[in-house]
Scaffold this motif. Structure first.
Motif, PDB file in Angstrom:
ATOM      1  N   UNK A   2       0.885  -1.274  -0.192  1.00 14.93           N
ATOM      2  CA  UNK A   2       0.083   0.096  -0.021  1.00 14.93           C
ATOM      3  C   UNK A   2       0.956   1.165   0.006  1.00 14.93           C
ATOM      4  N   UNK A   3       0.385   2.162  -0.871  1.00 16.00           N
ATOM      5  CA  UNK A   3       1.217   3.532  -0.819  1.00 16.00           C
ATOM      6  C   UNK A   3       1.071   4.363   0.637  1.00 16.00           C
ATOM      7  N   UNK A   4       1.908   4.995   0.731  1.00 20.47           N
ATOM      8  CA  UNK A   4       1.708   6.117   1.829  1.00 20.47           C
ATOM      9  C   UNK A   4       0.570   6.614   2.298  1.00 20.47           C
ATOM     10  N   UNK A   5       0.072   7.310   1.021  1.00 21.65           N
ATOM     11  CA  UNK A   5      -1.072   8.179   1.265  1.00 21.65           C
ATOM     12  C   UNK A   5      -2.412   7.338   1.524  1.00 21.65           C
TER      13      UNK A   5
ATOM     14  N   UNK B 116       4.389  13.564  12.623  1.00 26.60           N
ATOM     15  CA  UNK B 116       5.462  12.754  12.869  1.00 26.60           C
ATOM     16  C   UNK B 116       5.233  11.374  13.227  1.00 26.60           C
ATOM     17  N   UNK B 117       4.201  11.152  14.114  1.00 25.65           N
ATOM     18  CA  UNK B 117       3.760   9.838  14.642  1.00 25.65           C
ATOM     19  C   UNK B 117       3.100   9.319  13.370  1.00 25.65           C
ATOM     20  N   UNK B 118       2.506   9.902  12.739  1.00 24.17           N
ATOM     21  CA  UNK B 118       1.960   9.199  11.381  1.00 24.17           C
ATOM     22  C   UNK B 118       2.882   8.784  10.478  1.00 24.17           C
ATOM     23  N   UNK B 119       4.064   9.725  10.259  1.00 25.16           N
ATOM     24  CA  UNK B 119       5.109   9.331   9.392  1.00 25.16           C
ATOM     25  C   UNK B 119       5.665   8.073   9.699  1.00 25.16           C
ATOM     26  N   UNK B 120       5.972   8.158  11.176  1.00 22.31           N
ATOM     27  CA  UNK B 120       6.979   6.905  11.660  1.00 22.31           C
ATOM     28  C   UNK B 120       6.108   5.570  11.476  1.00 22.31           C
ATOM     29  N   UNK B 121       4.566   5.808  11.617  1.00 24.24           N
ATOM     30  CA  UNK B 121       3.812   4.546  11.539  1.00 24.24           C
ATOM     31  C   UNK B 121       3.700   3.975  10.240  1.00 24.24           C
ATOM     32  N   UNK B 122       3.704   5.119   9.113  1.00 24.22           N
ATOM     33  CA  UNK B 122       3.946   4.670   7.871  1.00 24.22           C
ATOM     34  C   UNK B 122       5.285   4.106   7.603  1.00 24.22           C
ATOM     35  N   UNK B 123       6.427   4.314   8.216  1.00 21.43           N
ATOM     36  CA  UNK B 123       7.830   4.089   7.937  1.00 21.43           C
ATOM     37  C   UNK B 123       7.934   2.481   8.443  1.00 21.43           C
ATOM     38  N   UNK B 124       7.528   2.503   9.746  1.00 23.00           N
ATOM     39  CA  UNK B 124       7.605   1.214  10.463  1.00 23.00           C
ATOM     40  C   UNK B 124       6.908   0.059   9.904  1.00 23.00           C
ATOM     41  N   UNK B 125       5.808   0.552   9.214  1.00 21.07           N
ATOM     42  CA  UNK B 125       4.898  -0.925   8.741  1.00 21.07           C
ATOM     43  C   UNK B 125       5.193  -1.256   7.304  1.00 21.07           C
ATOM     44  N   UNK B 126       5.871  -0.451   6.494  1.00 27.89           N
ATOM     45  CA  UNK B 126       6.389  -0.674   5.184  1.00 27.89           C
ATOM     46  C   UNK B 126       5.183  -1.206   4.247  1.00 27.89           C
ATOM     47  N   UNK B 127       4.200  -0.674   4.114  1.00 29.58           N
ATOM     48  CA  UNK B 127       2.913  -0.831   3.292  1.00 29.58           C
ATOM     49  C   UNK B 127       2.307  -2.079   3.704  1.00 29.58           C
TER      50      UNK B 127
END
Lengths: 340, 354
Positions: A173-176, A196-207
Motif C-alpha cells: 500500500x502507498x503511503x497516502x 511525526x507519529x503518522x510518518x513513523x507509523x508509515x515507515x515502520x509498517x512498510x506498506x
C-alpha cells in the motif's frame, strides 16, 4: 474476580476489515476485474499473491460475502489456513468431501452462483505433496467448487496449480492511502496522532496495513489516546535509529573491543537481532560514503547471519560476527586473515 | 528463603527497576482486559517478575496461590496415541507451562493441551464468563511447527484466554506469532540500578554495604540482577562485615572455562586438545549449556589476543555455534572450534616469532 473481555477486545484489524470488495484500498486492477465477475456471477479459480497486510484475505472474504450473503457463507465457503492441519490426508478427505457435495438453492438478494468457494489461506506453506494431490481434485470438481489460493510467494505454489488459476498480484500500500485509512481509524477511536507519529507509523509498517493497525491499537492500549512517534517505535519492536547508528560508528572506528562492547550492550538491552540486521542492512545500503564493494561485503555476511538466526544460532555470536565483518569492510581490512 | 525471592516485587507499583514498563502494563490492564503479550529480553532481566506482578494486578492475591502439578495427557494424533507429561504451575486464574520440555512433541502440547485448557472458561462471581491467562515459557525454543499451531490457537480462543509468552530472543519467534502480540522488551537493568537494588536489599537485611564493594558485585554480575543478588548473599555467607576489597566470588564453571582458555593459549598440540576435550566434557555433564560454554570460551580467549586475530576468532565462534545448533552432539563442534583456534593461533605465533 476474573476480568471481563469488553468490546475493546476485538482487534481493530477485524473491526475495520473492509466488508465490500470496492472498499479494498489501493488494489484497483484487482478490484476492477473481480467486480466484473461479481456482476456476472462467474468466478475462475483465483490465486492471490503479494506481501502481508495488502488485503488478500480481506478481498477473498469480501467476495465470498458478496456472492452468497451472510447466511449462505457458512455453508458455501470453507476457509483453511496454515494453522489447520493441511497435510495430504486433509486434502484427500476434508477438502475432497467439501468440494464434492452439490450445492443447494440460493437466497434472494445475492448473485448466489451455483458453486462453493474453498479458500486456502497461506497456501505457500502447504507441502508439495498436498499441492499435487489438489491438482486433480480442482479439475474434477470445478463444476461445483472454486478454489481461492492465497500466498505470499507465488514461487512456492507448484506450477500446475498456478496455471489453473487467474493470478492477481497485490502490491504494497502507498503511503497516502495508508495515512488516509489510519486517520479514519483515529477519528473513529478518538485518538490524536501528530504528523511525526503518522510518518513513523508509515515507515515502520512498510506498506503492511495489518501491521500499522496492530501497532496503532497496541500503542493506544499502552499509552492512552495521545500517541507520539516514540510510542509507536516502542510497541512496533523496531530498534531506535540511534542504536543502529552507534553500532555503525563503533564499526567505523576500527577498534574491535569497542565494537564488542557495543554488541554486548545491544544484547543486554534485549533488542531482537533479526530486526537489527534488517535495519542495519537498510542503513548500509542507503549510506553514501560506503563503496559498492564494501556494501557487498557487509550484505553478504548479514544475509548469512539471518539464515543462521533462523536455524537457531546464538544472537550474540552472530551479531558480533556481523559487526566484526562490517568493521573489516568499512576500514578496508582484508577479508581473510593470513593465518587461516 | 533466598533473597532473590524474598525481595521480588509482587505488585506493579513496587517494581523499582522497570518502573516505566510496569506503569504501562498497569494502564494496559486497568480496563480489566489485555491483548496477548510477548515479553522478551535476556535472562535475569525481570521478565518473570513483571509477569507475576501483572497477574497479581489483574486477579488480586489469588493469583499467587499456586500449585505445582505433574499432569499427563493422552493425545491422539492420527493413528498414533501419544503420552505427554508436563509440569504445570497453576492458580485459579492462570496456568504456566513450558511446552518445549517435551522436546519434539511440543506441537501436540500447543495443538491439543492448550486448546483443552482454553476451552474451560472461569466464571466470575456474577456468572459472567471471564478469561484465563496462559503463561508459556521459552517460546523461542519451540519448534517451528508448534509456533505455527500457536497462531491459530491465539486467534481461535482469544475470547477465552490470553497468552503471555516469555522468551529470551525475539528473533527465534516467528513473525506471525510476534505480530499477534503486544511486544514488551525487558532490558537488563543498568549498573546503577543494580547498585541501588543491592543497597535496598542490604538495608532491609540490616547490613552495611560499602559502595565500592556494591559496585564490584554489580560489575561482576554483568547487569544480571538475579545474579547480583545471589552473589551478594553468597558473599555475606562467606565474610561479614563486608570489606571494600572483598573478593566477589566467580561462578566455578566460569573459573573453569578461564582455565581451559589458559590451557589452549599455552600450548597448541593434539595432546592438549585431548586434555581440553576432557574438560569440556566435564562442563557438559554438569549441565552447562553448550552455547554458553562457546560464548564464554570465546570471550576468555579474546582477552589474550591481538586485534588482528579477534575478527577471525569471532567469525569461527559464530560459525561453529551455528553448526552446533544444526547438529546433535555439541562436543564435536566445541572441539572443532578449539582445534580451529589452535591452528590459527599457532600459525600466528610462527609468523610473528618464527
Amino acid at each position: 474476580m476474573a476480568p471481563m473481555p469488553g468490546p475493546s477486545t476485538q482487534p481493530w484489524v477485524e473491526k475495520y476489515r473492509p466488508r465490500n470488495v470496492n472498499d479494498v484500498a489501493s488494489q484497483e486492477e484487482v478490484v476492477k476485474t473481480l467486480r466484473n465477475s461479481l456482476e456476472t456471477g462467474n468466478l475462475p479459480h483465483l490465486l492471490f499473491y503479494g506481501p502481508p497486510g495488502t488485503g488478500k484475505t480481506t478481498t477473498a472474504l469480501a467476495i465470498a460475502r458478496q456472492l452468497f450473503g451472510p447466511e449462505l457463507v457458512k455453508t458455501r465457503v470453507l476457509e483453511l489456513n496454515a494453522s489447520d492441519d493441511r497435510g495430504i490426508n486433509v486434502v484427500r478427505t476434508k477438502i475432497k468431501d467439501f468440494a464434492a457435495v452439490a450445492v443447494g438453492p440460493g437466497v434472494s438478494g445475492y448473485p448466489c452462483p451455483p458453486f462453493k468457494v474453498l479458500i486456502l489461506d497461506e497456501a505457500d506453506s502447504m507441502t508439495e505433496d498436498a499441492q499435487n494431490a489438489l491438482r486433480r481434485t480442482m479439475e474434477t470438481y470445478s463444476k461445483v467448487t472454486r478454489f481461492c489460493f492465497i500466498c505470499n510467494y507465488i514461487s512456492r505454489i507448484i506450477e500446475p496449480l498456478a496455471s489453473r488459476c487467474a493470478k492477481f498480484r497485490f502490491k504494497p500500500l502507498g503511503r497516502e492511502i495508508m495515512t488516509d485509512r489510519i486517520q479514519y481509524i483515529c477519528r473513529e477511536e478518538g485518538l490524536s496522532l501528530d504528523d511525526e507519529a503518522l510518518n513513523t507509523l508509515g515507515k515502520v509498517s512498510g506498506g503492511d496495513m495489518r501491521r500499522a493497525i496492530t501497532c496503532l491499537q497496541s500503542a493506544s492500549r499502552l499509552f492512552g489516546s495521545r500517541i507520539s512517534s516514540e510510542n509507536i517505535i516502542s510497541v512496533s519492536g523496531v530498534v531506535p535509529d540511534d542504536v543502529i547508528e552507534k553500532l555503525l560508528t563503533s564499526c567505523r572506528s576500527g577498534d574491535y573491543d569497542k565494537a564488542q562492547g557495543t554488541v554486548t550492550d545491544i544484547i543486554a538491552d534485549g533488542y531482537a537481532v533479526s530486526q537489527i540486521l534488517s535495519q542495519l542492512h537498510d542503513e548500509v545500503v542507503r549510506a553514501e560514503d560506503v563503496t559498492d564493494e564494501q556494501k557487498a561485503r557487509i550484505c553478504e555476511r548479514v544475509a548469512e547471519a539471518d539464515k543462521c538466526l533462523i536455524d537457531g544460532g546464538d544472537e550474540y555470536l552472530q551479531l558480533l560476527d556481523v559487526a566484526s565483518n562490517t568493521m573489516r569492510a568499512l576500514c578496508n581490512m582484508p577479508q581473510e586473515s593470513t593465518y587461516v | 528463603m533466598l533473597w532473590v525471592d524474598k525481595y521480588r516485587p509482587h505488585t506493579l507499583e513496587k517494581c523499582t527497576v522497570h518502573a516505566q514498563e510496569a506503569e504501562h502494563l498497569k494502564n494496559l490492564v486497568s480496563s480489566g482486559d489485555c491483548p496477548h503479550l510477548l515479553f522478551y529480553g535476556p535472562s535475569g532481566a525481570g521478565k518473570k517478575t513483571l509477569i507475576m506482578a501483572l497477574l497479581r494486578d489483574m486477579y488480586g492475591a489469588g493469583a499467587e496461590k499456586v500449585k505445582v502439578e505433574n499432569k499427563a495427557w493422552k493425545v491422539e494424533a492420527g493413528t498414533r496415541k501419544i503420552d505427554l507429561e508436563l509440569t504445570t504451575v497453576s492458580s485459579n486464574y492462570h496456568i504456566e507451562l513450558t511446552p518445549s520440555d517435551v522436546g519434539f512433541q511440543d506441537r501436540y502440547v500447543v495443538q491439543e493441551v492448550i486448546k483443552e485448557m482454553a476451552k474451560s472458561r472461569p466464571l466470575t462471581v456474577d456468572g459472567v464468563k471471564g478469561f484465563k491467562v496462559l503463561v508459556l515459557n521459552e517460546v523461542d525454543k519451540l519448534s517451528k511447527e508448534a509456533q505455527h499451531s500457536l497462531r491459530r490457537t491465539m486467534e481461535k480462543y482469544s475470547a477465552a484466554c490470553r497468552l503471555v509468552l516469555c522468551c529470551n530472543s525475539a528473533s527465534k519467534v516467528i513473525e506471525a506469532v510476534r505480530s499477534r502480540c503486544l511486544p514488551i522488551r525487558v532490558n537488563l537493568p543498568s549498573q546503577e540500578e543494580i547498585i541501588k537494588v543491592l543497597h535496598f536489599v542490604s538495608k532491609k537485611e540490616g547490613l552495611t554495604l560499602p559502595s565500592a564493594f556494591a559496585g564490584r558485585i554489580a560489575l561482576a554480575s554483568q547487569r544480571n540482577l538475579r545474579r547480583a543478588i545471589l552473589s551478594l548473599e553468597a558473599c555475606k555467607v562467606q565474610q561479614y562485615p563486608f570489606t571494600d576489597n572483598q573478593q566477589v566470588q566467580v561462578m566455578d564453571w566460569e573459573a573453569y572455562i578461564t582455565e581451559i582458555a589458559n590451557d589452549i593459549v599455552n600450548e597448541q598440540s593434539p595432546k592438549r586438545l585431548f586434555m581440553v576435550r576432557g574438560k569440556l566434557y566435564e562442563l557438559l555433564v554438569n549441565c552447562i549449556p553448550p552455547e554458553v560454554i562457546m560464548k564464554r570460551l570465546m570471550l576468555e580467549l579474546m582477552k589474550k589476543l591481538d586485534s588482528e586475530l579477534k575478527h577471525e576468532v569471532c567469525h569461527w565462534a559464530a560459525f561453529y555455534e551455528h553448526r552446533m545448533q544444526q547438529g546433535s552432539k555439541a562436543i564435536f563442534h566445541l572441539e572443532a572450534f578449539v582445534a580451529k583456534f589452535m591452528s590459527i593461533y599457532k600459525k600466528f605465533l610462527i609468523a610473528t616469532f618464527g
